[in-house]
Scaffold this active site. Sequence first.
Site, PDB file in Angstrom:
ATOM      1  N   GLY A   1       0.782  -1.225   0.000  1.00 16.91           N
ATOM      2  CA  GLY A   1       0.000   0.000   0.000  1.00 16.91           C
ATOM      3  C   GLY A   1       0.812   1.271   0.000  1.00 16.91           C
ATOM      4  N   ILE A   2       0.397   2.226   0.826  1.00 19.81           N
ATOM      5  CA  ILE A   2       1.052   3.533   0.884  1.00 19.81           C
ATOM      6  C   ILE A   2       2.505   3.388   1.315  1.00 19.81           C
ATOM      7  CG2 ILE A   2       1.088   5.724   2.150  1.00 19.81           C
ATOM      8  CD1 ILE A   2      -2.016   5.526   2.228  1.00 19.81           C
TER       9      ILE A   2
ATOM     10  N   TYR B   1     -10.730   3.620  15.438  1.00 13.57           N
ATOM     11  CA  TYR B   1      -9.694   3.956  14.460  1.00 13.57           C
ATOM     12  C   TYR B   1      -9.576   5.465  14.310  1.00 13.57           C
ATOM     13  CZ  TYR B   1      -7.315   4.366   9.939  1.00 13.57           C
ATOM     14  OH  TYR B   1      -6.448   4.709   8.935  1.00 13.57           O
TER      15      TYR B   1
END
Length: 250
Positions: free
Chosen positions: A18-19, A151
């Site tokens: 991912g990132i 979150y």
Amino acid sequence: MGNRFQDKVVVVTGGNSGIGLATAQAFASEGAFVFITGRRQAALDAAVKQIGPRATAVQADMSKLADIDRLYDAVQRQHAHIDVVFANAGGGEFAPLGAITEAHFDGTFGGNVKGTVFTVQKALPLLRDGGSIVLNASTTSVKGTPAFSIYSATKAAVRSFARNWILDLKDRHIRVNAISPGVTETAGLNELFGGGASAEGVKSGLAQMIPLGRVGQPAEIAKVVLFLASDDASYVNGVELFVDGGMAQI
């Protein structure tokens, strides 16, 4: 490619997908030596192949202090210092109020908050004066999201760290900034949204709420991390830079 980070030493936690992976690739393409972490060895091995010979992988769970120590021991064996830390590792799951368990709370805060604190704190003896820290926050810290309160709270904490740590580190001229990505095309997001057609449907719906009309790509987030870590942002300190196609601004 440029060479803004030629022979710089960069740590990217959660750099196996991912990132994190896109950012590690971008740093390496500009000449950096990059250390990445992840919990899955097979994913780390694949990531190193993608990043190239300037990458070193350390299997680690960043919520565990002993694993963080192993990371910095590995860095110190090869280099005498660190120039950039991108505290990126973390994640979350949906749990509405009324169904939040202690395990959900502890796991999310452990990975996103505890992990970020000690990733940065334990880097300080190696981090050069004038270095750069980039924290991965989220647009969820400023926008309500159903069943995502834990979150979101962790990412609000991460953003707060940048404001406070620039004061703690001002005598060392270490800059601390946060990025807040929006909806970004990653395997983790697809898993969160149920995978397959379910994930595509959710992303399609969210894209209609984004002024640019699409979800982001990891490489787009990576460019912003490199900007904040570079001398191009030498007078940028303590900011939260949204990388979300405008979603959090409306």
